[in-house]
Design a protein around this motif. Structure first.
Motif, mmCIF file in Angstrom:
data_model
loop_
_atom_site.group_PDB
_atom_site.id
_atom_site.type_symbol
_atom_site.label_atom_id
_atom_site.label_comp_id
_atom_site.label_asym_id
_atom_site.label_seq_id
_atom_site.Cartn_x
_atom_site.Cartn_y
_atom_site.Cartn_z
ATOM 1 N N LYS A 37 0.878 -1.161 0.032
ATOM 2 C CA LYS A 37 0.078 0.103 -0.013
ATOM 3 C C LYS A 37 0.866 1.208 0.064
ATOM 4 O O LYS A 37 0.779 2.360 -0.511
ATOM 5 N N ARG A 38 2.110 1.136 0.665
ATOM 6 C CA ARG A 38 2.744 2.356 0.710
ATOM 7 C C ARG A 38 3.595 2.697 -0.784
ATOM 8 O O ARG A 38 3.914 3.823 -0.964
ATOM 9 N N LEU A 39 3.887 1.444 -1.433
ATOM 10 C CA LEU A 39 4.638 1.592 -2.580
ATOM 11 C C LEU A 39 3.837 2.754 -3.627
ATOM 12 O O LEU A 39 4.738 3.297 -4.403
ATOM 13 N N VAL A 40 2.482 2.514 -3.567
ATOM 14 C CA VAL A 40 1.951 3.272 -4.620
ATOM 15 C C VAL A 40 0.876 4.013 -3.892
ATOM 16 O O VAL A 40 -0.226 3.590 -3.868
ATOM 17 N N PRO A 41 1.262 5.222 -3.316
ATOM 18 C CA PRO A 41 0.291 5.973 -2.784
ATOM 19 C C PRO A 41 -0.704 6.779 -3.958
ATOM 20 O O PRO A 41 -0.566 6.606 -5.065
ATOM 21 N N ASP A 42 -1.869 7.107 -3.428
ATOM 22 C CA ASP A 42 -2.992 7.638 -4.195
ATOM 23 C C ASP A 42 -2.421 8.578 -5.272
ATOM 24 O O ASP A 42 -2.701 8.677 -6.566
ATOM 25 N N GLU A 43 -1.479 9.495 -5.013
ATOM 26 C CA GLU A 43 -0.801 10.709 -5.731
ATOM 27 C C GLU A 43 -0.231 9.939 -7.057
ATOM 28 O O GLU A 43 -0.236 10.269 -7.986
ATOM 29 N N LEU A 44 0.735 8.892 -6.469
ATOM 30 C CA LEU A 44 1.341 8.191 -7.387
ATOM 31 C C LEU A 44 0.305 7.456 -8.653
ATOM 32 O O LEU A 44 0.731 7.470 -9.567
ATOM 33 N N TRP A 45 -0.307 6.949 -8.058
ATOM 34 C CA TRP A 45 -1.451 6.222 -8.857
ATOM 35 C C TRP A 45 -2.424 7.042 -9.857
ATOM 36 O O TRP A 45 -2.548 6.677 -10.990
ATOM 37 N N GLU A 46 -2.411 8.265 -9.200
ATOM 38 C CA GLU A 46 -3.400 9.185 -10.111
ATOM 39 C C GLU A 46 -2.473 9.541 -11.437
ATOM 40 O O GLU A 46 -2.955 9.759 -12.501
ATOM 41 N N LEU A 47 -1.053 9.797 -11.262
ATOM 42 C CA LEU A 47 -0.265 9.887 -12.198
ATOM 43 C C LEU A 47 -0.121 8.699 -13.168
ATOM 44 O O LEU A 47 0.097 8.996 -14.468
ATOM 45 N N ALA A 48 0.110 7.584 -12.507
ATOM 46 C CA ALA A 48 0.331 6.450 -13.523
ATOM 47 C C ALA A 48 -0.935 5.892 -14.213
ATOM 48 O O ALA A 48 -0.703 5.253 -15.442
ATOM 49 N N ALA A 49 -1.919 5.674 -13.691
ATOM 50 C CA ALA A 49 -3.148 5.212 -14.077
ATOM 51 C C ALA A 49 -3.556 5.617 -15.630
ATOM 52 O O ALA A 49 -3.752 4.716 -16.489
ATOM 53 N N PRO A 50 -3.537 6.956 -15.955
ATOM 54 C CA PRO A 50 -3.857 7.023 -17.121
ATOM 55 C C PRO A 50 -2.623 6.893 -18.215
ATOM 56 O O PRO A 50 -3.155 6.675 -19.588
ATOM 57 N N LEU A 51 -1.480 6.342 -17.789
ATOM 58 C CA LEU A 51 -0.441 5.976 -18.654
ATOM 59 C C LEU A 51 -0.410 4.422 -19.139
ATOM 60 O O LEU A 51 0.348 4.068 -20.110
ATOM 61 N N LEU A 52 -1.218 3.715 -18.418
ATOM 62 C CA LEU A 52 -1.145 2.141 -18.482
ATOM 63 C C LEU A 52 -1.969 1.851 -19.505
ATOM 64 O O LEU A 52 -2.876 2.396 -19.976
ATOM 65 N N PRO A 53 -1.567 0.776 -20.422
ATOM 66 C CA PRO A 53 -2.646 0.275 -21.595
ATOM 67 C C PRO A 53 -3.651 -0.177 -21.078
ATOM 68 O O PRO A 53 -3.576 -0.934 -19.971
ATOM 69 N N SER A 54 -4.866 0.097 -21.725
ATOM 70 C CA SER A 54 -5.979 -0.573 -21.344
ATOM 71 C C SER A 54 -6.212 -1.810 -22.145
ATOM 72 O O SER A 54 -5.646 -2.100 -23.232
ATOM 73 N N PHE A 55 -6.854 -2.758 -21.522
ATOM 74 C CA PHE A 55 -7.043 -4.088 -22.110
ATOM 75 C C PHE A 55 -8.449 -4.409 -22.458
ATOM 76 O O PHE A 55 -9.467 -4.532 -21.485
ATOM 77 N N ALA A 56 -8.845 -4.434 -23.693
ATOM 78 C CA ALA A 56 -10.362 -4.448 -23.920
ATOM 79 C C ALA A 56 -10.710 -5.861 -24.379
ATOM 80 O O ALA A 56 -9.723 -6.727 -24.617
#
Length: 80
Positions: A11-30
């Motif tokens: 949980k500490r490795l990926v705080p909310d702030e980091l997740w908000e930055l990284a999530a849009p950059l991840l590829p989506s899987f349709a």
């Protein structure tokens, strides 16, 4: 006792702030039109597992189960 330590660390490795930055950059899987394909999974759990493997030097196959994803899924998503 060890799983609790890993759960807290994951949980500490990926705080909310980091997740908000990284999530849009991840590829989506349709879903594939013909069916089948990858099952939906918790993208944040996969990202935490990847961050842990890269920062700790842990082998993919030794990822603790407390990350909530399989080591194979984390490795596959890292290589995409």
């Amino acid at each position: 006792m060890m799983p609790v330590v890993h759960a807290d660390l994951s949980k500490r490795l990926v705080p909310d702030e980091l997740w908000e930055l990284a999530a849009p950059l991840l590829p989506s899987f349709a879903a594939r039109p013909q069916g089948g394909g990858t099952a939906p999974c918790d993208e944040r759990a996969v990202f935490r597992a990847v961050v842990y493997a890269l920062t700790s030097g842990c082998a993919w196959r030794h990822l603790p189960p407390t990350f909530g994803t399989s080591p194979a899924t984390a490795h596959r998503r890292f290589t995409v």
